[in-house]
Design a protein around this motif. Structure first.
Motif, PDB file in Angstrom:
ATOM      1  N   PRO A  44      32.269 -18.152  23.322  1.00  0.00           N
ATOM      2  CA  PRO A  44      32.973 -17.954  22.053  1.00  0.00           C
ATOM      3  C   PRO A  44      32.065 -17.786  20.834  1.00  0.00           C
ATOM      4  O   PRO A  44      32.491 -17.204  19.831  1.00  0.00           O
ATOM      5  CB  PRO A  44      33.832 -19.225  21.924  1.00  0.00           C
ATOM      6  N   GLY A  45      30.841 -18.273  20.901  1.00  0.00           N
ATOM      7  CA  GLY A  45      29.956 -18.167  19.761  1.00  0.00           C
ATOM      8  C   GLY A  45      29.253 -16.838  19.613  1.00  0.00           C
ATOM      9  O   GLY A  45      28.490 -16.642  18.664  1.00  0.00           O
ATOM     10  N   ILE A  46      29.498 -15.909  20.526  1.00  0.00           N
ATOM     11  CA  ILE A  46      28.839 -14.605  20.455  1.00  0.00           C
ATOM     12  C   ILE A  46      29.882 -13.494  20.426  1.00  0.00           C
ATOM     13  O   ILE A  46      31.061 -13.716  20.706  1.00  0.00           O
ATOM     14  CB  ILE A  46      27.860 -14.395  21.632  1.00  0.00           C
ATOM     15  N   ARG A  47      29.430 -12.303  20.107  1.00  0.00           N
ATOM     16  CA  ARG A  47      30.271 -11.113  20.170  1.00  0.00           C
ATOM     17  C   ARG A  47      29.548 -10.118  21.064  1.00  0.00           C
ATOM     18  O   ARG A  47      28.456  -9.642  20.741  1.00  0.00           O
ATOM     19  CB  ARG A  47      30.500 -10.520  18.773  1.00  0.00           C
ATOM     20  N   CYS A  48      30.151  -9.824  22.201  1.00  0.00           N
ATOM     21  CA  CYS A  48      29.507  -8.982  23.212  1.00  0.00           C
ATOM     22  C   CYS A  48      30.578  -8.465  24.159  1.00  0.00           C
ATOM     23  O   CYS A  48      31.444  -9.234  24.593  1.00  0.00           O
ATOM     24  CB  CYS A  48      28.468  -9.802  23.983  1.00  0.00           C
ATOM     25  N   PRO A  49      30.567  -7.173  24.508  1.00  0.00           N
ATOM     26  CA  PRO A  49      31.556  -6.661  25.469  1.00  0.00           C
ATOM     27  C   PRO A  49      31.404  -7.353  26.814  1.00  0.00           C
ATOM     28  O   PRO A  49      30.302  -7.818  27.173  1.00  0.00           O
ATOM     29  CB  PRO A  49      31.204  -5.170  25.583  1.00  0.00           C
ATOM     30  N   LEU A  50      32.489  -7.440  27.554  1.00  0.00           N
ATOM     31  CA  LEU A  50      32.400  -7.970  28.910  1.00  0.00           C
ATOM     32  C   LEU A  50      31.470  -7.075  29.720  1.00  0.00           C
ATOM     33  O   LEU A  50      31.654  -5.859  29.776  1.00  0.00           O
ATOM     34  CB  LEU A  50      33.781  -8.010  29.559  1.00  0.00           C
ATOM     35  N   THR A  51      30.469  -7.678  30.340  1.00  0.00           N
ATOM     36  CA  THR A  51      29.444  -6.913  31.046  1.00  0.00           C
ATOM     37  C   THR A  51      29.167  -7.557  32.404  1.00  0.00           C
ATOM     38  O   THR A  51      28.987  -8.775  32.491  1.00  0.00           O
ATOM     39  CB  THR A  51      28.139  -6.873  30.235  1.00  0.00           C
ATOM     40  N   ALA A  52      29.158  -6.733  33.438  1.00  0.00           N
ATOM     41  CA  ALA A  52      28.849  -7.234  34.769  1.00  0.00           C
ATOM     42  C   ALA A  52      27.366  -7.576  34.869  1.00  0.00           C
ATOM     43  O   ALA A  52      26.511  -6.825  34.371  1.00  0.00           O
ATOM     44  CB  ALA A  52      29.219  -6.200  35.825  1.00  0.00           C
ATOM     45  N   ARG A  74      20.506 -19.338  28.264  1.00  0.00           N
ATOM     46  CA  ARG A  74      19.728 -19.731  27.094  1.00  0.00           C
ATOM     47  C   ARG A  74      19.254 -18.514  26.304  1.00  0.00           C
ATOM     48  O   ARG A  74      19.267 -18.515  25.065  1.00  0.00           O
ATOM     49  CB  ARG A  74      18.533 -20.569  27.536  1.00  0.00           C
ATOM     50  N   ILE A  75      18.840 -17.475  27.020  1.00  0.00           N
ATOM     51  CA  ILE A  75      18.435 -16.235  26.348  1.00  0.00           C
ATOM     52  C   ILE A  75      19.592 -15.687  25.518  1.00  0.00           C
ATOM     53  O   ILE A  75      19.433 -15.291  24.360  1.00  0.00           O
ATOM     54  CB  ILE A  75      17.968 -15.188  27.383  1.00  0.00           C
ATOM     55  N   LEU A  76      20.782 -15.670  26.113  1.00  0.00           N
ATOM     56  CA  LEU A  76      21.967 -15.136  25.436  1.00  0.00           C
ATOM     57  C   LEU A  76      22.313 -15.967  24.210  1.00  0.00           C
ATOM     58  O   LEU A  76      22.537 -15.423  23.117  1.00  0.00           O
ATOM     59  CB  LEU A  76      23.143 -15.112  26.415  1.00  0.00           C
ATOM     60  N   LEU A  77      22.365 -17.280  24.356  1.00  0.00           N
ATOM     61  CA  LEU A  77      22.744 -18.135  23.240  1.00  0.00           C
ATOM     62  C   LEU A  77      21.715 -18.080  22.113  1.00  0.00           C
ATOM     63  O   LEU A  77      22.072 -18.058  20.928  1.00  0.00           O
ATOM     64  CB  LEU A  77      22.931 -19.576  23.723  1.00  0.00           C
ATOM     65  N   ASP A  78      20.442 -18.051  22.463  1.00  0.00           N
ATOM     66  CA  ASP A  78      19.396 -17.964  21.429  1.00  0.00           C
ATOM     67  C   ASP A  78      19.463 -16.634  20.686  1.00  0.00           C
ATOM     68  O   ASP A  78      19.262 -16.577  19.467  1.00  0.00           O
ATOM     69  CB  ASP A  78      18.016 -18.140  22.057  1.00  0.00           C
ATOM     70  N   HIS A  79      19.748 -15.558  21.435  1.00  0.00           N
ATOM     71  CA  HIS A  79      19.821 -14.236  20.805  1.00  0.00           C
ATOM     72  C   HIS A  79      20.896 -14.203  19.729  1.00  0.00           C
ATOM     73  O   HIS A  79      20.707 -13.585  18.669  1.00  0.00           O
ATOM     74  CB  HIS A  79      20.092 -13.169  21.867  1.00  0.00           C
ATOM     75  N   PHE A  80      22.010 -14.859  19.986  1.00  0.00           N
ATOM     76  CA  PHE A  80      23.119 -14.860  19.028  1.00  0.00           C
ATOM     77  C   PHE A  80      23.114 -16.111  18.141  1.00  0.00           C
ATOM     78  O   PHE A  80      24.083 -16.377  17.430  1.00  0.00           O
ATOM     79  CB  PHE A  80      24.452 -14.738  19.766  1.00  0.00           C
ATOM     80  N   ASN A  81      22.032 -16.869  18.222  1.00  0.00           N
ATOM     81  CA  ASN A  81      21.842 -18.024  17.341  1.00  0.00           C
ATOM     82  C   ASN A  81      22.973 -19.037  17.461  1.00  0.00           C
ATOM     83  O   ASN A  81      23.461 -19.579  16.459  1.00  0.00           O
ATOM     84  CB  ASN A  81      21.687 -17.572  15.879  1.00  0.00           C
ATOM     85  N   VAL A  82      23.393 -19.301  18.696  1.00  0.00           N
ATOM     86  CA  VAL A  82      24.365 -20.353  18.951  1.00  0.00           C
ATOM     87  C   VAL A  82      23.586 -21.661  19.051  1.00  0.00           C
ATOM     88  O   VAL A  82      22.830 -21.868  19.998  1.00  0.00           O
ATOM     89  CB  VAL A  82      25.157 -20.085  20.251  1.00  0.00           C
TER      90      VAL A  82
END
Length: 423
Positions: A369-377, A410-418
């Motif tokens: 919920p803390g990021i904005r990103c299309p659903l991606t396989a 962790r990479i994903l959350l850090d990228h979006f600054n969660v």
């Protein structure tokens, strides 16, 4: 305080909205939701709206936040619970608040808390019933998947066999018996295989997993090596039942004796009747898949009920105890819920993912919920390597056998600054 969340207003009426949360009461908790796994049950709820037994009749006037497979971080604690919960605590949830008293359920019934939200207020009713469980695992997605894993654990606990002389019920699967999982390569089937091989107190001598989709079967066999399973004492077979005499194939694999325990994961008449056909004496069929049709039925051989003591049970959801067990098994590294995950996305992908869930191939879809990103396989990360984020995610997942993992999260959350878990 404002939050952004996906709210249900009625049948097929989901809206992504930013709105004010109520003031934090002295007996509540303010929390940030980090991950939520999209469940087929939520799709079924959206299809029914207020007709669903867990959705309030006045949902059109008082919308509810969807999502019940969530994991989050405590941000602020009302004084009633200050001795038990603290800022920074991670938690998972048992969504059914009080099965004995009513249908109130996180993700179905509450306007201030649900998985598809950035910030939530958890009311006293939920906390007092022990539905907020501490989680010390190494990844939020695992905490989200504790709820579906608890359903699987509950399903295994519900198997039973008759006592030899006193008509008692011996709970659990048959030790060193023969087990089949019908329609077993979807996300819940994969979780069940993982639990059989790695998490349960009992193991069958033989486990046969069926499906009619060759791609799903191939992926399952890649994840769960029959050779490794046999080294751990379980003969594991994957069987495509789309052609030929499925019953005969399964009986041949059981040496003509049938199966002591069968988990039916598909709400399909043919699947149920296949399971009934191959039950052994005193065999137990757990109808695990929840049908949307209230009149769903299938044939059951009552000659065998009488003369061979075959029987059926069904489970929906798990208990708080089942959830604790799931969390413990994850924290101990015994079960690996990442095998269930095939897609990730942000809160902006939650509505479309939920509405189209049966049409999207693969396993579990994790919403952050803390990021904005299309659903991606996960399998498509490599094709998006022109994007530096997906290049890093692809490399990370490739290093983990093509599976989503804590480093990728962790990479994903850090990228979006969660940063809720860092504050």
């Amino acid at each position: 305080m404002k939050t952004t969340a996906v709210r249900l207003y009625g049948k097929r009426d989901l809206r992504l909205e930013t709105f004010e949360l109520p003031e934090l009461p002295d007996d509540g908790i303010l929390a940030g939701i980090v991950s939520d796994s999209v469940c087929m049950s939520t799709y079924k709820t959206v299809e029914q709206g207020a007709a669903h037994k867990r959705v309030p009749d006045d949902v059109a006037e008082h919308p509810v936040i969807i999502g019940h497979e969530l994991c989050g971080v405590v941000l602020k604690v009302g004084k009633k619970w200050a001795g038990r919960f603290h800022r920074g605590d991670r938690f998972a949830v048992q969504p059914v608040v009080d099965p004995a008293a009513g249908d109130d359920t996180i993700g179905y019934s509450f306007g201030s808390v649900g998985g598809d939200a950035e910030l939530v207020i958890i009311p006293n009713e939920i906390i007092a019933h022990g539905c907020i469980l501490p989680y010390t695992g190494d990844a939020f997605f695992k905490g989200s998947l504790a709820e579906p894993m608890s359903c699987i654990i509950g399903g295994f606990r519900a198997f039973y066999h008759s006592g030899k002389e006193e008509y008692t019920h011996e709970m659990g699967i048959a030790e060193r018996g023969r087990m089949a999982i019908i329609g077993g390569t979807g996300p819940m089937g994969l979780g069940a295989i993982d639990y059989v091989l790695n998490g349960g107190d009992r193991r069958p001598a033989k486990l046969v997993v069926t499906d009619i989709n060759p791609e799903r079967l191939a992926r399952a066999e890649k994840i769960f090596s029959p050779r490794k399973a046999e080294e751990n004492g379980v003969v594991l077979k994957f069987v495509n039942t789309s052609s030929g005499d499925a019953g005969r194939m399964l009986m041949d694999l059981a040496d003509g004796r049938g199966y002591d325990d069968i988990l039916c994961m598909a709400p399909v008449r043919e699947a149920v009747e296949l399971a009934d056909r191959v039950l052994a004496k005193d065999g137990c069929l757990n109808f695990f898949a929840g049908p949307m049709d209230r009149n769903f039925s299938a044939g059951f051989n009552f000659y065998n009920v009488h003369y061979a003591s075959t029987h059926v049970t069904g489970t929906s959801g798990g208990t708080v105890g089942d959830l604790r067990t799931a969390l413990q098994l994850m924290e101990q590294g015994r079960i690996h819920p990442e095998v269930m995950i095939t897609h990730i996305g942000g809160l902006d992908a939650a509505i479309d993912t939920t509405m189209r869930l049966p049409l999207i191939p693969g396993g579990k879809k994790i919403i952050y919920p803390g990021i904005r990103c299309p659903l991606t396989a996960v399998a498509d990360f490599a094709a998006k390597k022109s994007d530096p984020l997906f290049a890093r995610l692809a490399e990370c997942c490739e290093a983990h056998g093509g599976l989503w993992n804590r480093e990728a999260e962790r990479i994903l959350l850090d990228h979006f600054n969660v940063t809720w878990d860092k504050e």
